[in-house]
Design an enzyme around this catalytic site. Structure first.
Site, PDB file in Angstrom:
ATOM      1  N   ARG A  12       0.845  -1.208   0.000  1.00 29.16           N
ATOM      2  CA  ARG A  12       0.000   0.000   0.000  1.00 29.16           C
ATOM      3  C   ARG A  12       0.883   1.262   0.000  1.00 29.16           C
ATOM      4  O   ARG A  12       0.979   1.973  -0.993  1.00 29.16           O
ATOM      5  CB  ARG A  12      -0.935  -0.033   1.219  1.00 29.16           C
ATOM      6  CG  ARG A  12      -2.048   1.006   1.176  1.00 29.16           C
ATOM      7  CD  ARG A  12      -1.642   2.395   1.600  1.00 29.16           C
ATOM      8  NE  ARG A  12      -1.050   2.456   2.933  1.00 29.16           N
ATOM      9  CZ  ARG A  12      -0.470   3.547   3.412  1.00 29.16           C
ATOM     10  NH1 ARG A  12      -0.402   4.660   2.698  1.00 29.16           N
ATOM     11  NH2 ARG A  12       0.092   3.544   4.607  1.00 29.16           N
ATOM     12  N   ASP A  13       1.565   1.517   1.084  1.00 25.57           N
ATOM     13  CA  ASP A  13       2.342   2.758   1.180  1.00 25.57           C
ATOM     14  C   ASP A  13       3.450   2.759   0.132  1.00 25.57           C
ATOM     15  O   ASP A  13       3.795   3.794  -0.434  1.00 25.57           O
ATOM     16  CB  ASP A  13       2.948   2.877   2.589  1.00 25.57           C
ATOM     17  CG  ASP A  13       3.240   4.310   2.991  1.00 25.57           C
ATOM     18  OD1 ASP A  13       3.211   5.195   2.127  1.00 25.57           O
ATOM     19  OD2 ASP A  13       3.509   4.544   4.180  1.00 25.57           O
ATOM     20  N   HIS A 208       5.815   4.550  12.562  1.00 21.92           N
ATOM     21  CA  HIS A 208       5.752   4.456  11.086  1.00 21.92           C
ATOM     22  C   HIS A 208       6.740   5.493  10.549  1.00 21.92           C
ATOM     23  O   HIS A 208       6.411   6.667  10.413  1.00 21.92           O
ATOM     24  CB  HIS A 208       4.313   4.754  10.657  1.00 21.92           C
ATOM     25  CG  HIS A 208       4.063   4.765   9.180  1.00 21.92           C
ATOM     26  ND1 HIS A 208       3.329   3.791   8.535  1.00 21.92           N
ATOM     27  CD2 HIS A 208       4.405   5.652   8.214  1.00 21.92           C
ATOM     28  CE1 HIS A 208       3.237   4.081   7.246  1.00 21.92           C
ATOM     29  NE2 HIS A 208       3.886   5.208   7.025  1.00 21.92           N
ATOM     30  N   HIS A 210       9.284   6.948   7.786  1.00 18.69           N
ATOM     31  CA  HIS A 210       9.877   7.007   6.453  1.00 18.69           C
ATOM     32  C   HIS A 210      11.357   7.330   6.649  1.00 18.69           C
ATOM     33  O   HIS A 210      11.759   7.898   7.673  1.00 18.69           O
ATOM     34  CB  HIS A 210       9.151   8.044   5.591  1.00 18.69           C
ATOM     35  CG  HIS A 210       7.784   7.564   5.169  1.00 18.69           C
ATOM     36  ND1 HIS A 210       7.507   7.142   3.899  1.00 18.69           N
ATOM     37  CD2 HIS A 210       6.636   7.411   5.869  1.00 18.69           C
ATOM     38  CE1 HIS A 210       6.238   6.754   3.826  1.00 18.69           C
ATOM     39  NE2 HIS A 210       5.681   6.914   5.011  1.00 18.69           N
ATOM     40  N   CYS A 241       4.275   9.040   0.275  1.00 20.73           N
ATOM     41  CA  CYS A 241       2.906   9.494   0.082  1.00 20.73           C
ATOM     42  C   CYS A 241       2.906  10.488  -1.071  1.00 20.73           C
ATOM     43  O   CYS A 241       3.664  11.455  -1.050  1.00 20.73           O
ATOM     44  CB  CYS A 241       2.386  10.149   1.353  1.00 20.73           C
ATOM     45  SG  CYS A 241       0.766  10.910   1.114  1.00 20.73           S
ATOM     46  N   ASN A 250       9.577   4.170   2.807  1.00 17.46           N
ATOM     47  CA  ASN A 250       9.391   3.655   4.163  1.00 17.46           C
ATOM     48  C   ASN A 250      10.677   2.962   4.588  1.00 17.46           C
ATOM     49  O   ASN A 250      11.439   2.476   3.752  1.00 17.46           O
ATOM     50  CB  ASN A 250       8.290   2.587   4.179  1.00 17.46           C
ATOM     51  CG  ASN A 250       6.903   3.182   4.091  1.00 17.46           C
ATOM     52  OD1 ASN A 250       6.334   3.280   3.024  1.00 17.46           O
ATOM     53  ND2 ASN A 250       6.376   3.581   5.220  1.00 17.46           N
TER      54      ASN A 250
HETATM   55  P1  HMG Z   1     -12.598  15.268  -2.033  1.00 15.00           P
HETATM   56  O1  HMG Z   1     -12.377  15.610  -3.458  1.00 15.00           O
HETATM   57  O2  HMG Z   1     -12.578  16.358  -1.029  1.00 15.00           O
HETATM   58  O3  HMG Z   1     -13.927  14.395  -1.831  1.00 15.00           O
HETATM   59  O4  HMG Z   1     -11.531  14.156  -1.627  1.00 15.00           O
HETATM   60  P2  HMG Z   1     -15.395  14.559  -2.251  1.00 15.00           P
HETATM   61  O5  HMG Z   1     -16.205  13.927  -1.146  1.00 15.00           O
HETATM   62  O6  HMG Z   1     -15.710  15.959  -2.664  1.00 15.00           O
HETATM   63  O7  HMG Z   1     -15.493  13.599  -3.509  1.00 15.00           O
HETATM   64  C1  HMG Z   1     -14.826  13.880  -4.732  1.00 15.00           C
HETATM   65  C2  HMG Z   1     -14.888  12.654  -5.635  1.00 15.00           C
HETATM   66  O8  HMG Z   1     -14.198  11.558  -5.039  1.00 15.00           O
HETATM   67  C3  HMG Z   1     -16.307  12.183  -5.882  1.00 15.00           C
HETATM   68  O9  HMG Z   1     -16.310  11.587  -7.164  1.00 15.00           O
HETATM   69  C4  HMG Z   1     -16.485  11.125  -4.835  1.00 15.00           C
HETATM   70  O10 HMG Z   1     -17.454  10.184  -5.173  1.00 15.00           O
HETATM   71  C5  HMG Z   1     -15.111  10.467  -4.828  1.00 15.00           C
HETATM   72  P3  HMG Z   1     -16.777  12.394  -8.480  1.00 15.00           P
HETATM   73  O11 HMG Z   1     -18.192  12.822  -8.173  1.00 15.00           O
HETATM   74  O12 HMG Z   1     -15.836  13.561  -8.626  1.00 15.00           O
HETATM   75  O13 HMG Z   1     -16.627  11.372  -9.572  1.00 15.00           O
HETATM   76  N1  HMG Z   1     -14.776   9.827  -3.568  1.00 15.00           N
HETATM   77  C6  HMG Z   1     -14.292   8.571  -3.489  1.00 15.00           C
HETATM   78  N2  HMG Z   1     -14.021   7.650  -4.436  1.00 15.00           N
HETATM   79  C7  HMG Z   1     -13.530   6.477  -4.001  1.00 15.00           C
HETATM   80  N3  HMG Z   1     -13.314   6.173  -2.693  1.00 15.00           N
HETATM   81  C8  HMG Z   1     -13.577   7.067  -1.746  1.00 15.00           C
HETATM   82  C9  HMG Z   1     -14.092   8.334  -2.128  1.00 15.00           C
HETATM   83  N4  HMG Z   1     -14.446   9.425  -1.434  1.00 15.00           N
HETATM   84  C10 HMG Z   1     -14.868  10.336  -2.338  1.00 15.00           C
HETATM   85  N5  HMG Z   1     -13.348   6.765  -0.466  1.00 15.00           N
HETATM   86  C11 HMG Z   1     -10.814  12.215  -0.398  1.00 15.00           C
HETATM   87  C12 HMG Z   1     -11.550  13.549  -0.339  1.00 15.00           C
HETATM   88  C13 HMG Z   1     -10.639  11.727   1.014  1.00 15.00           C
HETATM   89  C14 HMG Z   1     -11.669  11.231  -1.201  1.00 15.00           C
HETATM   90  C15 HMG Z   1      -9.463  12.429  -1.127  1.00 15.00           C
HETATM   91  O14 HMG Z   1      -8.811  13.492  -0.510  1.00 15.00           O
HETATM   92  C16 HMG Z   1      -8.601  11.209  -1.099  1.00 15.00           C
HETATM   93  O15 HMG Z   1      -8.906  10.193  -1.699  1.00 15.00           O
HETATM   94  N6  HMG Z   1      -7.454  11.272  -0.361  1.00 15.00           N
HETATM   95  C17 HMG Z   1      -6.620  10.105  -0.161  1.00 15.00           C
HETATM   96  C18 HMG Z   1      -5.176  10.477  -0.259  1.00 15.00           C
HETATM   97  C19 HMG Z   1      -4.320   9.244   0.017  1.00 15.00           C
HETATM   98  O16 HMG Z   1      -4.756   8.113  -0.178  1.00 15.00           O
HETATM   99  N7  HMG Z   1      -3.076   9.476   0.461  1.00 15.00           N
HETATM  100  C20 HMG Z   1      -2.158   8.430   0.728  1.00 15.00           C
HETATM  101  C21 HMG Z   1      -2.499   7.622   1.939  1.00 15.00           C
HETATM  102  S1  HMG Z   1      -2.090   8.422   3.475  1.00 15.00           S
HETATM  103  C22 HMG Z   1      -0.397   8.071   3.714  1.00 15.00           C
HETATM  104  O17 HMG Z   1       0.250   7.569   2.841  1.00 15.00           O
HETATM  105  C23 HMG Z   1       0.207   8.360   5.058  1.00 15.00           C
HETATM  106  C24 HMG Z   1       0.434   7.081   5.897  1.00 15.00           C
HETATM  107  O18 HMG Z   1       1.291   6.177   5.225  1.00 15.00           O
HETATM  108  C25 HMG Z   1       1.058   7.443   7.257  1.00 15.00           C
HETATM  109  C26 HMG Z   1       2.268   8.368   7.144  1.00 15.00           C
HETATM  110  O19 HMG Z   1       3.234   8.049   6.423  1.00 15.00           O
HETATM  111  O20 HMG Z   1       2.205   9.410   7.791  1.00 15.00           O
HETATM  112  C27 HMG Z   1      -0.890   6.356   6.179  1.00 15.00           C
HETATM  113 MG    MG Z   2       3.436   6.343   5.179  1.00 15.02          MG
END
Ligand code: HMG
Ligand code: MG
Length: 285
Positions: A12-13, A208, A210, A241, A250
């Protein structure tokens, strides 16, 4: 011997940050190999917007093709109830899952990664928590940018502790503390842990880290001193990310294993299988 658990986040990450969209079959081969290593937690994908992270769009197909290993829990990221619904539609009978929610300790990263404030991101998790509890699915919470934020700079230990407390008010879930951009140093990690340990016991925390700054192993050593016994890592040091500029990798699972085993900890993870998985992961880049 003291047991330390490793939470593998490479599929995933790691793969969320690769330029190439990795085919489902390659992801499944990596996950199935990792499943034979003795790891008990493997994060396999995300139910996030495919516009935001196209690399994770095929998580349902990955979940459908994994050969589940008894005793292994497969984790997925879920940012909102829409993601929970996607998970429910994709989960396979008889497989044990963990749903991981993710928020930030800094406003800048919250906006960049989730398009909302920290408070909004936590509030929208409440229905996810309720649904997961009703379904008996294990929860995990991630807090990003626990020492440094690519947008806001230094993050105060108190800010991290406040977010940790807010997540634990939602549910008594374990929390993973993310040094998202690998800028943490032993001193800043120690200060952050001191603040968080006032509100969450060490047994409920994971590190966690990196490895951008090459400090991840030193930071793990500090966390071990503070009593943490769970760490996230990615085979081959994959990772990052896409919304955190400067978060390339990571900490590598093989490096963490080597350090832990050398220091007399037990992990129940076979370094030979991890070495093969690391080779496979590096070949996917
Ligand atoms: P948004 O644009 O504010 O959301 O994004 P929205 O509610 O306005 O929806 C926009 C569109 O996204 C719509 O579709 C929704 O249906 C769709 P459209 O009408 O435009 O076709 N949508 C979704 N589709 C699929 N699955 C969903 C979903 N929710 C809405 N769950 C949102 C808000 C949260 C969706 C967006 O910001 C997002 O997807 N962010 C995720 C970013 C991400 O995955 N980052 C990486 C993971 S975090 C990380 O790596 C850190 C970690 O490792 C720890 C660390 O290292 O610190 C965990
Ligand atoms: Mg991470």
């Amino acid at each position: 011997m003291t047991f330390v658990s490793l939470h593998e986040v490479g599929p995933r990450d790691g793969l969320q940050n690769e330029k190439r969209i990795i085919p489902v079959a390659e992801k499944v081969a990596l996950i199935d190999l990792l499943g034979r290593s003795g790891l008990r937690d493997i994060e396999v994908g995300s139910f996030v917007s495919p516009k935001w992270v196209p690399q994770m769009a095929e998580t349902p197909q990955v979940m459908a093709r994994i050969a589940p290993v008894a005793g292994v829990r497969y984790g997925v990221l879920v940012p909102n109830i829409r993601g929970w619904d996607g998970f429910v539609a994709a989960r396979q009978p008889g497989v044990v899952y963990e749903v991981a929610m993710f928020v930030a300790a800094s406003e800048g990263f919250s906006q960049a990664n989730l398009n909302c404030t920290v408070a909004q991101s936590i509030a929208r998790l409440e229905p996810v928590v309720n649904a997961a509890q009703a379904a008996g699915v294990a929860l995990r919470g991630y807090i990003s940018c626990v020492t440094d934020c690519p947008f806001d700079g230094k993050v105060s230990p108190e800010a991290v502790a406040q977010v940790a407390a807010a997540l634990r008010r939602l549910a008594p879930m374990p929390l993973s503390l993310g040094d998202t951009i690998g800028a943490g140093k032993p001193a800043t990690v120690a200060a952050m842990l001191d603040a968080v340990l006032d509100v969450v016991p060490a047994a409920e925390l994971a590190g966690h880290f990196h490895d951008t700054g090459g400090q991840a192993l030193a930071n793990i050593a500090v966390a071990l001193d503070k009593g943490l016994r769970a760490f996230d890592s990615a085979v081959g040091g994959l990772g990052g990310c896409p919304y955190a500029p400067g978060a390339p990798g990571n900490v590598a699972t093989e490096a963490v294993l080597e350090m832990l085993h050398a220091e007399g900890f037990t992990t129940h993870v076979d370094p030979a299988v991890i070495a093969a998985a690391a080779k496979m992961a590096k070949g996917m880049r």
